[in-house]
Every structure is written in C-alpha cells, then in structure tokens.
Design a protein around this motif. Structure first.
Motif, PDB file in Angstrom:
ATOM      1  N   THR A   7      40.271  47.246  35.604  1.00 38.14           N
ATOM      2  CA  THR A   7      39.763  46.452  36.717  1.00 38.14           C
ATOM      3  C   THR A   7      38.735  45.497  36.140  1.00 38.14           C
ATOM      4  O   THR A   7      37.914  45.904  35.323  1.00 38.14           O
ATOM      5  N   SER A  11      42.532  44.189  39.872  1.00 40.20           N
ATOM      6  CA  SER A  11      42.968  45.388  39.156  1.00 40.20           C
ATOM      7  C   SER A  11      44.268  45.085  38.437  1.00 40.20           C
ATOM      8  O   SER A  11      45.063  44.274  38.896  1.00 40.20           O
ATOM      9  N   ILE A  56      35.391  51.516  41.545  1.00 48.31           N
ATOM     10  CA  ILE A  56      36.534  51.400  40.637  1.00 48.31           C
ATOM     11  C   ILE A  56      37.502  52.544  40.911  1.00 48.31           C
ATOM     12  O   ILE A  56      37.148  53.708  40.813  1.00 48.31           O
ATOM     13  N   ASP A  77      34.861  44.353  32.284  1.00 46.55           N
ATOM     14  CA  ASP A  77      36.153  45.022  32.153  1.00 46.55           C
ATOM     15  C   ASP A  77      35.923  46.523  32.239  1.00 46.55           C
ATOM     16  O   ASP A  77      35.346  47.124  31.331  1.00 46.55           O
ATOM     17  N   HIS A 121      35.731  42.552  37.032  1.00 45.20           N
ATOM     18  CA  HIS A 121      34.838  41.920  38.002  1.00 45.20           C
ATOM     19  C   HIS A 121      34.229  40.711  37.310  1.00 45.20           C
ATOM     20  O   HIS A 121      33.834  40.803  36.145  1.00 45.20           O
ATOM     21  N   TYR A 176      31.129  38.084  37.611  1.00 44.39           N
ATOM     22  CA  TYR A 176      29.842  37.859  38.264  1.00 44.39           C
ATOM     23  C   TYR A 176      29.212  36.568  37.779  1.00 44.39           C
ATOM     24  O   TYR A 176      29.428  36.147  36.641  1.00 44.39           O
ATOM     25  N   LEU A 200      29.151  39.051  42.839  1.00 44.64           N
ATOM     26  CA  LEU A 200      30.547  39.275  42.492  1.00 44.64           C
ATOM     27  C   LEU A 200      31.355  38.094  43.024  1.00 44.64           C
ATOM     28  O   LEU A 200      31.378  37.833  44.228  1.00 44.64           O
ATOM     29  N   LYS A 201      31.974  37.348  42.110  1.00 42.23           N
ATOM     30  CA  LYS A 201      32.735  36.152  42.492  1.00 42.23           C
ATOM     31  C   LYS A 201      34.236  36.412  42.580  1.00 42.23           C
ATOM     32  O   LYS A 201      34.947  35.706  43.277  1.00 42.23           O
ATOM     33  N   TRP A 202      34.711  37.428  41.827  1.00 41.47           N
ATOM     34  CA  TRP A 202      36.153  37.695  41.789  1.00 41.47           C
ATOM     35  C   TRP A 202      36.368  39.088  41.218  1.00 41.47           C
ATOM     36  O   TRP A 202      35.598  39.543  40.383  1.00 41.47           O
ATOM     37  N   SER A 203      37.394  39.749  41.700  1.00 35.34           N
ATOM     38  CA  SER A 203      37.734  41.078  41.224  1.00 35.34           C
ATOM     39  C   SER A 203      39.243  41.244  41.252  1.00 35.34           C
ATOM     40  O   SER A 203      39.905  40.719  42.157  1.00 35.34           O
ATOM     41  N   MET A 223      30.577  51.514  41.784  1.00 38.19           N
ATOM     42  CA  MET A 223      31.138  50.158  41.820  1.00 38.19           C
ATOM     43  C   MET A 223      32.498  50.106  42.528  1.00 38.19           C
ATOM     44  O   MET A 223      33.079  49.045  42.662  1.00 38.19           O
ATOM     45  N   GLN A 228      39.620  31.528  36.868  1.00 37.52           N
ATOM     46  CA  GLN A 228      38.555  32.125  37.673  1.00 37.52           C
ATOM     47  C   GLN A 228      37.180  31.706  37.151  1.00 37.52           C
ATOM     48  O   GLN A 228      36.295  31.372  37.934  1.00 37.52           O
TER      49      GLN A 228
END
Length: 101
Positions: free
Chosen positions: A70, A84, A65, A19, A72, A74, A79-82, A63, A95
């Motif tokens: 935001t 904002s 940002i 986070d 992320h 992992y 990185l599997k998902w991101s 990163m 997720q």
C-alpha cells in the motif's frame, strides 16, 4: 514508528511516498524495481519511505493498512493519494506531478 516522528517526516514541501510493505509479500518484491526506477527518475522531487508492517504493526493498524503493498503520498502533512497493490511507474509519477504543480 510513532505518530510524531512520522508527522515530522511528512510535513515538508517535498512529497513523501510511503510504501507499506512486508518481507513475505510477493507483490511487494515485484514492486521494488518499479519504486527504484521511480526514485531514480524523480531524484529529489520526492522522498520514499518504506515501512515494514510486521516491524511496525501497531502503526500500520493505526494508519488503516489492510494489505500490502500500500502506498500513501503525503505533502505538507496531508495525505494526497493512497493506493493498494502494485502501482505502475507512470501512476506514481503522475500522482507526484499532480500535487507538485
């Protein structure tokens, strides 16, 4: 925070939700109880790491940002998902479950 300790942090089998936050950010404050409930419900299925972008400005820039909050997600260093903005509890859980199954 430097890249190497961060890499070590996100390399495990357990998903890590990062986070990116700031003390002055209103939406970040609104997101805090959702993250706490997420942590309480997911227990040891996920690790949560908070990174203050003001205290870690160079790292946040590295990163990519651009706004807070935001998040992320992992797993095994990838990185599997991101996303904002404030995320719902359901979105966060979905997720993590998607990459854990």
């Amino acid at each position: 925070m430097s890249k190497l300790p961060f890499q070590n942090l996100i390399n495990g089998d357990i998903p890590v939700l990062v986070d990116f936050t700031a003390t002055w950010c209103g939406p970040c404050k609104a997101f805090m109880p959702i993250l706490q409930q997420f942590k309480d419900e997911m227990k040891d299925k996920v690790r949560i790491v908070k990174i203050d972008i003001d205290k870690n400005e160079a790292f946040a820039n590295e990163m990519g940002i651009r706004g807070v909050p935001t998040v992320h997600l992992y797993q095994k260093g990838e990185l599997k998902w991101s996303a904002s903005g404030v995320q719902s509890l359901e979105t966060l859980k979905n997720q993590v479950e998607a990459i854990s199954s």
